[in-house]
Motif scaffolding. Structure first.
Motif, short mmCIF file in Angstrom:
data_model
loop_
_atom_site.label_atom_id
_atom_site.label_comp_id
_atom_site.label_asym_id
_atom_site.label_seq_id
_atom_site.Cartn_x
_atom_site.Cartn_y
_atom_site.Cartn_z
N TRP A 36 0.86 -1.18 0.00
CA TRP A 36 0.00 0.00 0.00
C TRP A 36 0.89 1.22 0.00
O TRP A 36 1.83 1.25 0.77
CB TRP A 36 -0.90 0.02 1.24
N ARG A 379 8.36 7.60 1.35
CA ARG A 379 7.19 6.73 1.25
C ARG A 379 6.09 7.24 2.16
O ARG A 379 6.35 7.92 3.14
CB ARG A 379 7.54 5.30 1.71
N VAL A 380 4.86 6.91 1.81
CA VAL A 380 3.77 6.90 2.78
C VAL A 380 3.49 5.43 3.04
O VAL A 380 3.38 4.63 2.11
CB VAL A 380 2.53 7.66 2.25
N GLN A 381 3.44 5.06 4.31
CA GLN A 381 3.20 3.66 4.67
C GLN A 381 1.91 3.55 5.47
O GLN A 381 1.54 4.46 6.20
CB GLN A 381 4.35 3.11 5.52
#
Lengths: 409, 397
Positions: A36, A379-381
């Motif tokens: 994601w 990143r976006v996690q």
């Protein structure tokens, strides 16, 4: 217990079991979703992700920087040396399933884009607020991530000269229409004036139609503005003192508490209380909305350098605070009541649930946590909330799905 | 074009979209499929390593006969090493030892290497590339100043020997030392090691495994290598340079891989000329292939490994400038599919650098610069693959 069977980790993890709190109360538990959000189309890449927020409909919105790319081997389709990669636009909105809704924004688009966008918020009208994080040279962020590369050149008419640092705030519609510029572009930071100093975060009070600004890297205050007009209504410094921009001595663990903020990197409103990140001083200060000091709490107080408290988000029920700590590269989980540390997750590195320059955190209505990494993390996690559970370890490290650690393929 | 490539129109585009899990994939990239090896990335391999350790640039990978995976990396400095030193600033992070060994499940088994105060051996100034021989010993090169030697260790890090002499400069015709060896591979039947030599020298050097003696060497097209060759092409952005136009008679370098195949050929990466040259083991030139030939900067041909079928039908070519693994038909030297894309998520690369395959056909690749990871791609067989497989996330996502 399969999560703990990670080679040598077994030993150190066992030694740490039960170190925390001792109350036995449950805390939220998480597993990273390594897949994601969905990949961007080749050759598009994200820049440093300098802010994340969740809209009321559950969509996740991030702001990315378009500076700091390596001229050696990164944006080769921009420099004409290869086929990959090209930066995305600055703001990206994802659905909860990770699919991309839209992207927009960036330099040279007719509005004064920040030199280094930092912080993003969505107001009660559904509009997007974006700050900027470039502080003056003495601002304490020196030596990190060079600029240059990636910023498009100006047209023949010439855009206005780039500001030396970011002293304004931008307001956009959800789809990227520029609505308002607040504060002087290219001004002089002043904790008593209308120029901001690296506005880093936003919180909104719908009833009062007010926006609370974490201001910031050069200024040392919380500033409260009218959401509709951007007018500055009030501001305050640490402990509710009048802010002071004079140089401060560095944070020293166990020393006398600083009477002013270092870098003010976040502001959140939970149950009518205002939570403020004072990053280099390793602390959260809590205020009434009028600036009356309520309490404070230290987080990882041995942390030096850039400090431990980069950003804060609350669990949907308001019982817990999640603290993004980009110096120790982990998310701390605190009881909101008492600001007491319970456990942490995440570890340094470039893999899922690992962090490099963790800087922002947000939560959705289901209790999932989203993190954003600036600098070289990019990143976006997403961390999926897997329900309440006892504190098993003081520091959980990477929270891979249990199946991923037990299975071979 | 490639005669073996089958172009198949797919009717159920929408279904394929879902199966591939590729967001916003270009329609034209999905209209055709090709017969090619297919892969899925394993996002949770390897498992996290202990002790607050962190990887620096991962600059070499090799797989042993038991499918253990070894990497060599360079550690971290500055604000990524805040837990190091007498007065650490924070709890993160500390460089892991340079050589890390993982078992096939991704568990860290061993960690060792680095400079020694005893002077027993000279650790490279900039370690680069490693190989493992049939005795299970690990060979390590380096591309820093004075890295004119190769070190040999047991797989648990016991020092065995030094080949070449440290501290020497470039000499592409030296019989006693190397210059900045980028990678090491082996021809076990002949008891020979192949050195990609390298960043300083402009040659392939073949070495006796037991003695370390240099047996023979050669340059591009089998020519005698030159230390400072002149090149025909003007390698500058905007002038339309293409390496394929010039067929440069020397390696531009770095000579970044030298891989013997099981049918008596050697495949050599001439990175900044964007080409792979093929030789017989005696250095006789056979053929070459150019890949993304207009690529500038670091170049397009960084490392390769063969598919593990008896015919070694394909080789997998790492292109760290264009963020792709190119799947190449070994006979035709034509690209049939690609794997990977740019970025920092699983199956995405910042600067993919090195590659090796295990006995099952799974691929292990590493990233240098700011990527700093070891990735595993699980082999899913040969079938109808996308022309560009992208990040290759598991199906259903």
């Amino acid at each position: 217990m399969k999560r703990f069977i990670v080679g040598v980790v077994t030993v150190s993890a066992a030694a740490l079991v039960g170190c925390s709190g001792g109350t036995g109360d449950s805390v939220p538990t998480f597993e990273v979703d390594a897949l994601w959000p969905m990949p961007l189309e080749y050759p598009t890449i994200l820049g440093p992700v300098s802010g994340v927020t969740v809209a009321p409909d559950g969509n996740i919105i991030i702001v990315t920087r378009q500076d700091g790319f390596s001229s050696i081997n990164e944006i080769n389709s921009v420099t004409g040396t290869g086929q990959c990669c090209t930066p995305s636009q600055a703001v990206l909105e994802y659905r909860p399933d990770g699919s991309l809704v839209r992207q927009w924004g960036g330099p040279d688009m007719g509005y004064p884009w920040p030199v280094r966008p930092h912080g993003i918020g969505i107001d009660p009208d559904g509009n997007i607020w974006i700050g900027g994080g470039v502080a003056p040279p003495a601002g304490g962020r020196g030596g990190r991530g060079g600029r240059g590369g990636g910023r498009g050149g100006g047209g023949a008419a010439g855009p206005p000269p780039e500001p030396t640092f970011d002293t304004h705030i931008l307001k956009f519609s959800r789809t990227g229409q520029h609505l308002m510029t607040i504060g002087e572009v290219g001004g002089t930071p002043d904790s008593h004036g209308t120029s901001f100093g690296g506005a880093a975060g936003f919180a909104f009070d719908a009833a009062a139609n007010e926006v609370f600004v974490a201001d910031g890297y050069a200024n040392h205050r919380v500033a409260v503005l009218d959401v509709s007009t951007g007018e500055l209504k009030r501001f305050w410094g640490a402990y509710g003192n009048p802010p002071d921009d004079a140089a401060m001595s560095p944070y020293s663990p166990g020393g006398a508490p600083a009477q002013q903020f270092g870098s003010v990197t976040c502001v959140e409103i939970v149950d009518d209380l205002v939570y403020v990140c004072d990053r280099e001083n390793d602390r959260i200060q809590v205020f009434e909305k009028d600036g009356t000091f309520v309490t404070e709490g230290l987080v990882a107080p041995q942390t030096l350098g850039r400090g431990s408290v980069f950003d804060v988000a609350a669990s949907p029920d308001g019982d817990f605070l999640y603290v993004a700590d980009g110096m120790n590269e982990r998310v701390h989980i605190l009881d909101r009541d008492g600001l007491t540390f319970r456990t942490s997750f995440g570890v340094g590195g470039r893999y899922p649930s690992h962090f490099r320059e963790l800087g922002s955190v947000a939560t959705d209505a289901a209790g999932n946590v989203y993190t954003a990494e600036d600098g070289q993390g990019r990143r976006v996690q997403k961390f999926v909330n897997t329900g309440m559970g006892p504190v098993m370890m003081e520091h959980q490290g990477a929270v891979y799905p249990a199946t991923a650690l037990g299975e071979t393929r | 074009m490639n005669g073996r490539r089958k172009v198949i129109l797919v009717g159920g585009l929408f279904a394929l979209f879902a199966v591939l899990g590729v967001a916003q994939a270009r329609l034209d990239a999905l209209v055709q499929t090709v017969q090619a090896p297919m892969f899925e990335v394993d996002p949770y391999w390897p498992k996290p390593i202990p002790n607050g350790w962190i990887y620096g640039t991962v600059i070499g990978v090799t797989v042993d006969a038991q499918d253990n995976v070894y990497i060599v990396h360079r550690g971290v400095t500055g604000d990524e090493a805040n837990a190091e030193g007498d007065q650490p600033l924070a709890a993160c992070c500390t460089s892991a030892p340079p050589v890390l060994q993982f078992d096939p499940e991704g568990n860290l088994v061993r960690a060792w290497g680095g400079p020694v105060e005893s002077g027993e051996y000279v650790w490279p100034n900039s370690n680069h590339g490693l190989g493992i021989d049939q005795m299970g010993n690990v060979w390590i090169g380096g591309n820093g100043g004075g890295d004119s030697h190769v070190l040999k260790f047991t797989q648990d890090g016991q020092y065995l020997g030094t080949y070449g002499e440290p501290g020497q400069g470039r000499d592409s015709n030296s019989m006693t030392h190397f210059s900045q060896v980028a990678d090491i591979e082996f021809d076990f039947e002949a008891n020979e090691a192949y050195f990609a030599d390298g960043y300083g020298n402009k040659r392939v050097a073949v070495v006796d495994i037991d003695s370390g003696d240099i047996l023979r060497y050669w340059g591009a097209y089998g020519n005698r290598p030159m230390d400072n060759p002149t090149f025909e092409g003007n390698r500058t952005a905007g002038v339309g340079w293409s390496s394929e136009q010039y067929q440069e008679q020397q390696f531009r370098g770095p000579v970044h891989c030298a891989e013997p195949s099981n049918d008596g050929l050697v495949y050599v990466c001439d990175r900044q000329n964007n080409r792979v040259q093929v030789f017989q083991t005696d250095g006789t030139y056979v053929r070459e292939g150019y890949f993304a030939p207009a690529t500038l900067g670091d170049g397009a041909t960084w490392d390769l490994t063969f598919s593990p079928d008896p015919e070694q039908t394909y080789f997998y070519l790492v292109d760290g400038k264009n963020a792709r693994i190119r799947i190449i038909n070994r006979q035709t030297m034509q690209e049939v599919s690609t794997l990977g894309t740019g970025g920092r998520y699983p199956g995405q690369f910042q600067a993919i650098h090195s590659i090796d395959s295990d006995s099952q056909g799974n691929l292990y690749v590493t990233e240098t610069y700011e990527g700093r990871r070891l990735h595993k791609f699980v082999y899913m067989g040969v079938g109808n693959a996308a022309r560009h497989q992208g990040a290759a996330w598991p199906t259903g996502r």
